[in-house]
Write a protein that holds these residues in place. Structure first.
Motif, PDB file in Angstrom:
ATOM      1  N   LEU A 135       5.956 109.199  56.974  1.00  0.00           N
ATOM      2  CA  LEU A 135       6.577 107.847  56.670  1.00  0.00           C
ATOM      3  C   LEU A 135       5.702 106.878  56.185  1.00  0.00           C
ATOM      4  O   LEU A 135       4.367 107.090  56.155  1.00  0.00           O
ATOM      5  CB  LEU A 135       6.908 107.471  58.042  1.00  0.00           C
ATOM      6  CG  LEU A 135       7.745 108.312  59.240  1.00  0.00           C
ATOM      7  CD1 LEU A 135       8.196 107.699  60.453  1.00  0.00           C
ATOM      8  CD2 LEU A 135       8.997 108.768  58.277  1.00  0.00           C
ATOM      9  N   ASP A 136       6.324 106.185  55.411  1.00  0.00           N
ATOM     10  CA  ASP A 136       5.494 104.698  54.862  1.00  0.00           C
ATOM     11  C   ASP A 136       5.269 103.795  55.856  1.00  0.00           C
ATOM     12  O   ASP A 136       5.766 104.118  57.132  1.00  0.00           O
ATOM     13  CB  ASP A 136       6.310 104.547  53.404  1.00  0.00           C
ATOM     14  CG  ASP A 136       7.420 103.721  53.916  1.00  0.00           C
ATOM     15  OD1 ASP A 136       7.577 103.225  55.197  1.00  0.00           O
ATOM     16  OD2 ASP A 136       8.277 103.302  52.969  1.00  0.00           O
ATOM     17  N   PRO A 137       4.438 102.769  55.450  1.00  0.00           N
ATOM     18  CA  PRO A 137       4.122 101.649  56.506  1.00  0.00           C
ATOM     19  C   PRO A 137       5.355 101.047  57.191  1.00  0.00           C
ATOM     20  O   PRO A 137       5.187 100.446  58.234  1.00  0.00           O
ATOM     21  CB  PRO A 137       3.374 100.865  55.660  1.00  0.00           C
ATOM     22  CG  PRO A 137       2.767 101.398  54.470  1.00  0.00           C
ATOM     23  CD  PRO A 137       3.656 102.589  54.021  1.00  0.00           C
ATOM     24  N   ARG A 160       9.660 104.431  56.657  1.00  0.00           N
ATOM     25  CA  ARG A 160      10.754 104.906  56.048  1.00  0.00           C
ATOM     26  C   ARG A 160      10.183 106.341  55.589  1.00  0.00           C
ATOM     27  O   ARG A 160       9.238 106.527  55.272  1.00  0.00           O
ATOM     28  CB  ARG A 160      11.063 104.023  54.878  1.00  0.00           C
ATOM     29  CG  ARG A 160      11.779 102.859  55.187  1.00  0.00           C
ATOM     30  CD  ARG A 160      11.935 101.977  54.139  1.00  0.00           C
ATOM     31  NE  ARG A 160      10.814 101.689  53.320  1.00  0.00           N
ATOM     32  CZ  ARG A 160      10.539 100.503  52.268  1.00  0.00           C
ATOM     33  NH1 ARG A 160      11.580  99.998  52.042  1.00  0.00           N
ATOM     34  NH2 ARG A 160       9.229 100.745  51.969  1.00  0.00           N
ATOM     35  N   PRO A 161      11.192 107.349  55.268  1.00  0.00           N
ATOM     36  CA  PRO A 161      10.563 108.769  54.916  1.00  0.00           C
ATOM     37  C   PRO A 161       9.940 108.690  53.408  1.00  0.00           C
ATOM     38  O   PRO A 161      10.604 108.025  52.693  1.00  0.00           O
ATOM     39  CB  PRO A 161      11.848 109.513  54.925  1.00  0.00           C
ATOM     40  CG  PRO A 161      12.841 108.870  55.847  1.00  0.00           C
ATOM     41  CD  PRO A 161      12.528 107.309  55.779  1.00  0.00           C
ATOM     42  N   ALA A 162       8.736 109.134  53.352  1.00  0.00           N
ATOM     43  CA  ALA A 162       8.024 108.994  51.931  1.00  0.00           C
ATOM     44  C   ALA A 162       7.695 110.434  51.393  1.00  0.00           C
ATOM     45  O   ALA A 162       8.144 110.795  50.225  1.00  0.00           O
ATOM     46  CB  ALA A 162       6.939 108.306  52.168  1.00  0.00           C
ATOM     47  N   ILE A 163       7.230 111.263  52.204  1.00  0.00           N
ATOM     48  CA  ILE A 163       6.906 112.631  51.729  1.00  0.00           C
ATOM     49  C   ILE A 163       7.550 113.763  52.775  1.00  0.00           C
ATOM     50  O   ILE A 163       7.336 113.544  53.832  1.00  0.00           O
ATOM     51  CB  ILE A 163       5.370 112.959  51.745  1.00  0.00           C
ATOM     52  CG1 ILE A 163       4.829 111.781  50.911  1.00  0.00           C
ATOM     53  CG2 ILE A 163       5.037 114.289  51.160  1.00  0.00           C
ATOM     54  CD1 ILE A 163       3.064 111.858  50.813  1.00  0.00           C
ATOM     55  N   PRO A 172       5.571 121.988  47.596  1.00  0.00           N
ATOM     56  CA  PRO A 172       5.988 120.652  47.652  1.00  0.00           C
ATOM     57  C   PRO A 172       6.444 119.977  46.510  1.00  0.00           C
ATOM     58  O   PRO A 172       5.945 120.453  45.358  1.00  0.00           O
ATOM     59  CB  PRO A 172       4.539 119.917  48.387  1.00  0.00           C
ATOM     60  CG  PRO A 172       3.444 120.675  47.520  1.00  0.00           C
ATOM     61  CD  PRO A 172       4.117 122.061  47.439  1.00  0.00           C
ATOM     62  N   THR A 173       7.227 118.775  46.553  1.00  0.00           N
ATOM     63  CA  THR A 173       7.615 117.923  45.262  1.00  0.00           C
ATOM     64  C   THR A 173       7.032 116.637  45.544  1.00  0.00           C
ATOM     65  O   THR A 173       7.304 116.062  46.554  1.00  0.00           O
ATOM     66  CB  THR A 173       9.095 118.013  45.155  1.00  0.00           C
ATOM     67  OG1 THR A 173       9.692 119.341  45.070  1.00  0.00           O
ATOM     68  CG2 THR A 173       9.395 117.186  44.027  1.00  0.00           C
ATOM     69  N   LEU A 174       6.098 116.241  44.805  1.00  0.00           N
ATOM     70  CA  LEU A 174       5.345 115.108  44.964  1.00  0.00           C
ATOM     71  C   LEU A 174       5.463 114.129  43.748  1.00  0.00           C
ATOM     72  O   LEU A 174       5.105 114.402  42.509  1.00  0.00           O
ATOM     73  CB  LEU A 174       3.940 115.361  45.175  1.00  0.00           C
ATOM     74  CG  LEU A 174       3.467 116.183  46.386  1.00  0.00           C
ATOM     75  CD1 LEU A 174       1.976 116.601  46.356  1.00  0.00           C
ATOM     76  CD2 LEU A 174       3.786 115.650  47.634  1.00  0.00           C
TER      77      LEU A 174
END
Length: 285
Positions: free
Chosen positions: A52-54, A57-60, A89-91
């Motif tokens: 999750l981001d700060p 929210r879903p980030a990776i 992974p998709t980054l």
């Protein structure tokens, strides 16, 4: 442990998730946990992992992570891995118009002591991190709004205390360059003190096309055309001074250093250009 705790690791999913989130200083969710053994070391398989981001929210999103645990971390009540493997992974990596770097919405530390480097520093504590079959995208808002997609990405990071060795390989579109290779041998404690790291990073690019590459990277406007090979070596002395050496082997080069003069056409350009950060200023060789 062999016959109860590890085989029933799924029963402790919430506790394991909380421990990893706390140790990595980053909120993480895990859909499924399975335990087994890799030789005499306990191992965990994670599925449906979301970083999750700060703002939570879903980030990776990662389909599967396999990790062989370090016995030392268990003795200290944390989770660190002897070997950590991430497959397919998709980054997405991007640089915004202010020069800040982001990985899937998470701002990456860039050496400022105020940067949040918790997750990145936690990765430095894992003895080995391997990423395979990755798809990477790069977009530089300071250059254009186009994204460069790299496939068949592989990354290996080996950590021994403050010493970090890594290698990266990925395949850009054929019309841009041959597969990219990056390797590094660096020494540092934390990403929040990145400016004072010591070591060397090399990037090898072969069969590049400058006219196409400038859509994704900040290539000087004076170099309008050219194809061939480039090797870029970045160095740090551990005292806040950095250097860069570029080895060029280009053909069919067109350059224009003065807009009032016709472009310079060169059949071949080869040589080395070095830049060293001094206090104050720079030295060019």
């Amino acid at each position: 442990m062999r016959y109860w705790y590890v085989p029933h690791a799924g029963d402790y999913r919430d506790k394991i998730t909380a421990l990893i989130s706390s140790t990595a200083d980053t909120p993480i969710t895990i859909g499924e946990v399975k335990g087994n053994w890799s030789g005499w070391r306990p191992a965990l398989e994670f599925k449906s992992v979301t970083v999750l981001d700060p703002n939570n929210r879903p980030a990776i999103k990662l389909d599967r992570i396999y990790g062989v645990l370090s016995w030392w971390s268990l003795l200290y009540g944390s989770i660190e891995f002897y070997r950590l493997e991430i497959d397919r992974p998709t980054l997405a990596i991007r640089r915004d118009k202010n020069g800040a770097l982001f990985l899937a919405g998470i701002k990456l530390p860039q050496g400022d002591p105020t940067d949040d480097s918790g997750l990145a520093d936690w990765l430095l504590k894992q003895r080995s991190l391997a990423i395979s079959n990755a798809t990477l995208s790069w977009q530089d808002a300071m250059v254009s709004d186009q994204a460069l997609v790299l496939t068949d990405g592989g990354f290996l990071l080996e950590n021994r205390g403050d010493q970090h060795n890594f290698g990266l390989a990925a395949r850009p579109p054929d019309e841009i360059a041959n597969p990219i290779a990056v390797s590094g041998n660096v020494q540092g404690k934390t990403f929040s003190d990145l400016r004072n790291w010591r070591g060397e990073i090399q990037t090898h690019l072969q069969n590049i096309d400058l006219a196409t590459l400038r859509n994704f990277f900040p290539i000087p406007d004076e170099l309008r055309r050219g194809s061939g090979g480039v090797k870029l070596t970045l160095t740090g002395d551990g005292r806040g001074h950095f250097g860069a050496i570029t080895d060029l082997d280009l053909k069919n080069v067109q350059a224009q250093f003065n807009p009032t003069v016709a472009p310079l056409e060169l059949a071949e350009v080869s040589g080395k250009v070095g830049v060293k950060h001094l206090t104050p200023g720079f030295e060019v060789t």
